[in-house]
Design a protein around this motif. Structure first.
Motif, PDB file in Angstrom:
ATOM      1  N   ILE A 188       0.756  -1.168   0.078  1.00  0.00           N
ATOM      2  CA  ILE A 188      -0.103   0.018   0.062  1.00  0.00           C
ATOM      3  C   ILE A 188       0.920   1.247  -0.053  1.00  0.00           C
ATOM      4  CG2 ILE A 188      -1.536   1.378   1.698  1.00  0.00           C
ATOM      5  CD1 ILE A 188      -2.835  -1.281   2.395  1.00  0.00           C
ATOM      6  N   ASN A 189       1.788   1.383   1.014  1.00  0.00           N
ATOM      7  CA  ASN A 189       2.670   2.345   1.057  1.00  0.00           C
ATOM      8  C   ASN A 189       3.924   2.738  -0.196  1.00  0.00           C
ATOM      9  OD1 ASN A 189       2.834   1.837   4.527  1.00  0.00           O
ATOM     10  ND2 ASN A 189       1.901   3.816   3.584  1.00  0.00           N
ATOM     11  N   ALA A 190       4.125   1.559  -0.795  1.00  0.00           N
ATOM     12  CA  ALA A 190       5.051   1.594  -1.853  1.00  0.00           C
ATOM     13  C   ALA A 190       4.326   1.997  -3.161  1.00  0.00           C
ATOM     14  CB  ALA A 190       5.667   0.158  -2.288  1.00  0.00           C
ATOM     15  N   VAL A 191       3.051   2.029  -3.430  1.00  0.00           N
ATOM     16  CA  VAL A 191       2.227   2.615  -4.543  1.00  0.00           C
ATOM     17  C   VAL A 191       1.517   3.663  -3.966  1.00  0.00           C
ATOM     18  CG1 VAL A 191       0.190   2.396  -5.987  1.00  0.00           C
ATOM     19  CG2 VAL A 191       1.524   0.164  -5.331  1.00  0.00           C
ATOM     20  N   ILE A 192       0.921   4.243  -3.072  1.00  0.00           N
ATOM     21  CA  ILE A 192       0.271   5.394  -2.695  1.00  0.00           C
ATOM     22  C   ILE A 192       1.068   6.320  -2.098  1.00  0.00           C
ATOM     23  CG2 ILE A 192      -1.337   6.464  -1.187  1.00  0.00           C
ATOM     24  CD1 ILE A 192      -2.802   3.669  -0.862  1.00  0.00           C
ATOM     25  N   ASN A 193       2.151   5.955  -1.334  1.00  0.00           N
ATOM     26  CA  ASN A 193       2.908   7.163  -0.954  1.00  0.00           C
ATOM     27  C   ASN A 193       3.714   7.931  -2.010  1.00  0.00           C
ATOM     28  OD1 ASN A 193       2.013   5.832   1.164  1.00  0.00           O
ATOM     29  ND2 ASN A 193       3.503   6.323   2.838  1.00  0.00           N
ATOM     30  N   PRO A 194       4.868   7.189  -2.769  1.00  0.00           N
ATOM     31  CA  PRO A 194       5.529   7.928  -3.685  1.00  0.00           C
ATOM     32  C   PRO A 194       4.791   8.565  -4.959  1.00  0.00           C
ATOM     33  CG  PRO A 194       6.107   5.619  -3.752  1.00  0.00           C
ATOM     34  CD  PRO A 194       5.290   5.770  -2.669  1.00  0.00           C
ATOM     35  N   PRO A 202      -3.983  14.502  -3.585  1.00  0.00           N
ATOM     36  CA  PRO A 202      -4.516  13.462  -2.334  1.00  0.00           C
ATOM     37  C   PRO A 202      -4.627  12.179  -2.898  1.00  0.00           C
ATOM     38  CG  PRO A 202      -6.350  15.013  -3.265  1.00  0.00           C
ATOM     39  CD  PRO A 202      -5.068  15.276  -3.960  1.00  0.00           C
ATOM     40  N   ASN A 203      -4.808  11.218  -1.901  1.00  0.00           N
ATOM     41  CA  ASN A 203      -4.908   9.705  -2.154  1.00  0.00           C
ATOM     42  C   ASN A 203      -5.801   9.401  -3.179  1.00  0.00           C
ATOM     43  OD1 ASN A 203      -2.948   9.757  -0.186  1.00  0.00           O
ATOM     44  ND2 ASN A 203      -4.115   8.461   1.274  1.00  0.00           N
ATOM     45  N   GLY A 204      -7.031   9.981  -3.218  1.00  0.00           N
ATOM     46  CA  GLY A 204      -8.241   9.412  -3.745  1.00  0.00           C
ATOM     47  C   GLY A 204      -7.998   9.847  -5.362  1.00  0.00           C
ATOM     48  N   SER A 244      -8.864  -0.088  -2.322  1.00  0.00           N
ATOM     49  CA  SER A 244      -9.796   0.106  -1.181  1.00  0.00           C
ATOM     50  C   SER A 244      -9.127   1.362  -0.370  1.00  0.00           C
ATOM     51  CB  SER A 244     -10.244  -1.036  -0.437  1.00  0.00           C
ATOM     52  OG  SER A 244      -9.300  -1.542   0.424  1.00  0.00           O
ATOM     53  N   VAL A 245      -8.055   1.254   0.026  1.00  0.00           N
ATOM     54  CA  VAL A 245      -7.127   2.316   0.633  1.00  0.00           C
ATOM     55  C   VAL A 245      -7.222   3.740   0.102  1.00  0.00           C
ATOM     56  CG1 VAL A 245      -5.163   2.950   1.843  1.00  0.00           C
ATOM     57  CG2 VAL A 245      -5.954   0.528   1.972  1.00  0.00           C
ATOM     58  N   VAL A 246      -6.766   3.695  -1.365  1.00  0.00           N
ATOM     59  CA  VAL A 246      -7.164   4.806  -2.000  1.00  0.00           C
ATOM     60  C   VAL A 246      -8.519   5.515  -1.776  1.00  0.00           C
ATOM     61  CG1 VAL A 246      -7.226   5.822  -4.647  1.00  0.00           C
ATOM     62  CG2 VAL A 246      -5.370   4.296  -3.905  1.00  0.00           C
TER      63      VAL A 246
HETATM   64  O1  KPL Z   1      -0.096   4.982   5.430  1.00  0.00           O
HETATM   65  C1  KPL Z   1      -0.417   5.972   4.730  1.00  0.00           C
HETATM   66  C2  KPL Z   1       0.445   6.924   4.607  1.00  0.00           C
HETATM   67  O2  KPL Z   1       0.038   8.198   4.204  1.00  0.00           O
HETATM   68  O3  KPL Z   1       1.399   6.644   4.789  1.00  0.00           O
HETATM   69  C3  KPL Z   1      -1.781   5.701   3.821  1.00  0.00           C
HETATM   70  C4  KPL Z   1      -2.324   4.602   4.104  1.00  0.00           C
HETATM   71  C5  KPL Z   1      -1.166   5.803   2.421  1.00  0.00           C
HETATM   72  C6  KPL Z   1      -2.838   6.667   4.013  1.00  0.00           C
HETATM   73  O4  KPL Z   1      -2.421   7.988   3.768  1.00  0.00           O
END
Ligand code: KPL
Length: 299
Positions: A188-194, A202-204, A244-246
């Motif tokens: 999750i962090n390796a996709v969303i964060n960078p 924003p994540n969405g 689903s986290v996004v």
């Molecule tokens: O853990 C998070 C982070 O921002 O470090 C997520 C799950 C991506 C939520 O923002």
């Protein structure tokens, strides 16, 4: 008798944990390099607000804690545990709450005889001021032993910890094999964060078509590494988890995006950097993760 809790780190998650401990009436002390910041103001996702003055300790003391919640940034965990080693006795349960995986490997060398728990939480929080924490979304939490205590202590330790986790990070699920949720969280962090940090969204926003092909590549590469490490998961399951986290944190500014906005060090080395290291160990090339790693490093 109450368990004596130490909370190490007063960033967003450390401050939020302190507020939840305060509200739940737990006995806790904040271990912080900023003891002069006396008050914590909090605003929970429920709308509840308040403030309190936690007990503080400076690094020189000899109080031992029953449980030490380590809520520092991932790259600070090793140094922070050294700095606060007086807080740790042989029976202290160390709870790692950081993103990324590096410290989960190194702690096994440092404290091979202490019970160690890895906790993952998807709570969102930020600190608009040094003394204020705002909870942006409630999530859920999971954890399990990285190093279990001896057989006769295991059940009672787990029950005591479970009660603490239920009051400060509910809903909480205990996992027999914590590596599965740890790897899922790393993914999750390796996709969303960078991605959110690079594209400043924003994540969405990651649910929009523009990011789908890159996300698919990143997820496929993650799946190869996870399978090689013995974590059985398909790309489509991984994709569902991440999407689903996004959706669930759509308004959130990810922690790495916040770090970049504020000009702070990011956790890229313990997230994507860790992944690249494990890829190399398994001879799996990860060109898409390598590229976003290089781009974050170049920011
Ligand atoms: O853990 C998070 C982070 O921002 O470090 C997520 C799950 C991506 C939520 O923002």
């Amino acid at each position: 008798d109450l368990m004596h809790l130490g909370i190490l780190g007063r960033g967003a998650i450390g401050s939020l944990l302190a507020a939840k401990c305060e509200i739940s009436g737990l006995d806790f002390t904040l271990l912080s390099r900023q003891p002069h910041i006396k008050t914590i103001n909090y605003e929970l996702a429920s709308g509840e607000t308040g403030y309190f003055e936690p007990k503080h300790l400076a690094p020189v003391f000899d109080t031992k804690f029953d449980v030490l919640l380590v809520a520092t940034k991932a790259y600070d965990v090793d140094d922070a545990l050294d700095e606060w080693k007086n807080a740790i006795s042989e029976d202290t349960t160390i709870v790692l709450m950081n993103n990324g995986m590096g410290p989960h490997e190194s702690i096994q060398n440092k404290y091979p005889n202490n019970p160690v728990v890895a906790v993952l939480t998807s709570y969102g929080a930020y600190r608009p001021e040094l003394d204020t924490v705002v909870e942006t979304g409630t999530g859920n939490s999971a954890g399990g032993w990285l190093i279990a205590p001896s057989n006769e202590k295991e059940k009672s330790f787990r029950e005591q910890l479970g009660r603490i986790f239920d009051s400060v990070m509910s809903p909480f699920t205990w996992h027999e094999d914590v590596y599965l949720p740890l790897w899922q969280k790393l993914a999750i962090n390796a996709v969303i964060n960078p991605l959110t940090a690079l594209y400043k969204v924003p994540n969405g926003k990651l649910a929009t078509p523009r990011y789908q092909s890159l996300m698919t590549h990143l997820i496929d590469e993650l799946r190869l590494v996870m399978n090689a490490e013995g974590v059985r998961i398909t790309s489509s399951t991984l994709s569902n988890i991440i999407n689903s986290v996004v959706a669930g944190t759509a308004e959130n500014i990810s922690s790495m995006h916040q770090d970049v906005i504020k000009g702070r060090k990011t956790e890229i080395d313990l997230i994507t950097g860790y992944l690249l290291k494990v890829g190399q160990r398994n001879n799996i090339p990860l060109p898409h993760h390598q590229r976003i790693y290089d781009k974050i490093k170049a920011l």
